[in-house]
Design a protein around this motif. Structure first.
Motif, PDB file in Angstrom:
ATOM      1  N   MET A  53     -11.084  -6.060  -1.844  1.00  0.00           N
ATOM      2  CA  MET A  53      -9.917  -6.310  -2.695  1.00  0.00           C
ATOM      3  C   MET A  53      -8.307  -6.295  -1.827  1.00  0.00           C
ATOM      4  N   VAL A  54      -7.593  -6.600  -2.171  1.00  0.00           N
ATOM      5  CA  VAL A  54      -6.121  -6.748  -1.576  1.00  0.00           C
ATOM      6  C   VAL A  54      -5.101  -6.898  -2.671  1.00  0.00           C
ATOM      7  N   TYR A  55      -4.332  -5.594  -2.560  1.00  0.00           N
ATOM      8  CA  TYR A  55      -3.142  -5.506  -3.496  1.00  0.00           C
ATOM      9  C   TYR A  55      -1.912  -5.931  -2.539  1.00  0.00           C
ATOM     10  N   SER A  56      -1.061  -6.910  -2.915  1.00  0.00           N
ATOM     11  CA  SER A  56       0.026  -7.462  -1.898  1.00  0.00           C
ATOM     12  C   SER A  56       1.175  -6.821  -2.436  1.00  0.00           C
ATOM     13  N   LYS A  57       2.033  -6.945  -1.107  1.00  0.00           N
ATOM     14  CA  LYS A  57       3.409  -6.346  -1.410  1.00  0.00           C
ATOM     15  C   LYS A  57       4.110  -7.100  -2.622  1.00  0.00           C
ATOM     16  N   GLY A  58       4.794  -6.338  -3.508  1.00  0.00           N
ATOM     17  CA  GLY A  58       5.363  -6.957  -4.610  1.00  0.00           C
ATOM     18  C   GLY A  58       4.448  -7.215  -5.629  1.00  0.00           C
ATOM     19  N   GLY A  59       3.357  -6.924  -5.712  1.00  0.00           N
ATOM     20  CA  GLY A  59       2.501  -7.115  -6.800  1.00  0.00           C
ATOM     21  C   GLY A  59       2.296  -6.092  -7.725  1.00  0.00           C
ATOM     22  N   PHE A  60       1.951  -6.277  -8.893  1.00  0.00           N
ATOM     23  CA  PHE A  60       1.681  -5.208 -10.232  1.00  0.00           C
ATOM     24  C   PHE A  60       3.298  -4.401 -10.217  1.00  0.00           C
ATOM     25  N   SER A  83       3.531  -2.638  -3.006  1.00  0.00           N
ATOM     26  CA  SER A  83       2.768  -2.970  -4.406  1.00  0.00           C
ATOM     27  C   SER A  83       2.442  -1.960  -5.182  1.00  0.00           C
ATOM     28  N   MET A  84       2.566  -2.131  -6.396  1.00  0.00           N
ATOM     29  CA  MET A  84       2.675  -0.977  -7.552  1.00  0.00           C
ATOM     30  C   MET A  84       3.556   0.069  -7.171  1.00  0.00           C
ATOM     31  N   PRO A  85       4.718  -0.465  -7.171  1.00  0.00           N
ATOM     32  CA  PRO A  85       5.925   0.501  -7.027  1.00  0.00           C
ATOM     33  C   PRO A  85       6.147   1.423  -8.345  1.00  0.00           C
ATOM     34  N   CYS A  86       5.402   1.311  -9.442  1.00  0.00           N
ATOM     35  CA  CYS A  86       5.649   2.118 -10.580  1.00  0.00           C
ATOM     36  C   CYS A  86       4.188   2.937 -10.910  1.00  0.00           C
ATOM     37  N   LEU A  87       3.312   2.914 -10.155  1.00  0.00           N
ATOM     38  CA  LEU A  87       1.944   3.620 -10.466  1.00  0.00           C
ATOM     39  C   LEU A  87       2.232   5.002 -10.430  1.00  0.00           C
ATOM     40  N   ARG A  88       1.779   5.662 -11.390  1.00  0.00           N
ATOM     41  CA  ARG A  88       1.631   7.152 -11.787  1.00  0.00           C
ATOM     42  C   ARG A  88       0.488   7.591 -11.661  1.00  0.00           C
ATOM     43  N   THR A  89      -0.747   6.971 -12.082  1.00  0.00           N
ATOM     44  CA  THR A  89      -2.125   7.358 -12.373  1.00  0.00           C
ATOM     45  C   THR A  89      -3.025   6.494 -11.728  1.00  0.00           C
ATOM     46  N   LEU A  90      -3.937   7.082 -10.929  1.00  0.00           N
ATOM     47  CA  LEU A  90      -4.864   6.107 -10.383  1.00  0.00           C
ATOM     48  C   LEU A  90      -6.263   7.097 -10.387  1.00  0.00           C
ATOM     49  N   THR A  91      -7.271   6.462 -10.873  1.00  0.00           N
ATOM     50  CA  THR A  91      -8.731   7.022 -10.954  1.00  0.00           C
ATOM     51  C   THR A  91      -9.607   6.068 -10.129  1.00  0.00           C
ATOM     52  N   ILE A  92     -10.439   6.830  -9.456  1.00  0.00           N
ATOM     53  CA  ILE A  92     -11.429   6.127  -8.468  1.00  0.00           C
ATOM     54  C   ILE A  92     -12.520   6.830  -8.901  1.00  0.00           C
ATOM     55  N   ASP A  93     -13.435   5.874  -9.292  1.00  0.00           N
ATOM     56  CA  ASP A  93     -14.953   6.622 -10.044  1.00  0.00           C
ATOM     57  C   ASP A  93     -15.890   6.050  -9.601  1.00  0.00           C
TER      58      ASP A  93
END
Length: 152
Positions: A53-60, A83-93
């Motif tokens: 998976m690739v999350y691009s610059k400016g995405g989300f 990418s994802m400049p507002c991301l506050r919570t990340l869960t990897i499970d």
């Protein structure tokens, strides 16, 4: 569903999406990251069965929460700076084949909570203080941040 529909098939102000059991073979990210009002995404139990998976610059641009759960085939995840400049919570499970965290996570200065659950011992050793990938999970505001790493 081997392919994800294009972004024009979604409501323009879609804010939350939970994908489960879709068995997509192609990375849905190029479509999802263009949904400008998306605030949370959850990939769960067979939503994506590809290896990369690739999350691009400016995405989300508005994404606040991302959960990647039971992505058993995912080996590589790349997050580009911006990418994802507002991301506050990340869960990897339970993404046990994922070789490493994306280096680009270190650029997400808004990240306040990171949960890594049910991974293997190698992950735990890399991500603890002093581990070779600790710099990625060392959050930007340690007094207001939380990082938890669990394993079976």
């Amino acid at each position: 569903m081997p392919r994800f529909p294009d972004q024009y098939r979604f409501p323009p102000h879609l804010a939350h999406i939970w994908l489960i059991g879709c068995r997509m073979e192609e990375d849905p990210t190029p479509v999802l990251e263009k949904l400008l009002h998306l605030r949370s995404v959850c990939f769960s139990s067979g939503a994506f069965v590809g290896k990369r998976m690739v999350y691009s610059k400016g995405g989300f641009p508005q994404l606040c929460a991302l959960k990647m759960s039971y992505k058993k085939e995912l080996e590589e995840w790349r997050v580009e700076e911006g990418s994802m400049p507002c991301l506050r919570t990340l869960t990897i499970d339970n993404c046990k084949k994922l070789k490493q965290l994306p280096n680009g996570l270190k650029y997400i200065t808004s990240l306040k909570e990171l949960k890594i659950e049910i991974m293997n011992r190698e992950w735990t050793e890399k991500l603890v203080t002093g581990g070779e990938e600790y710099y990625i999970v060392q959050l930007h505001s340690p007094t207001h941040s939380q990082c938890s790493i669990c394993q079976l």
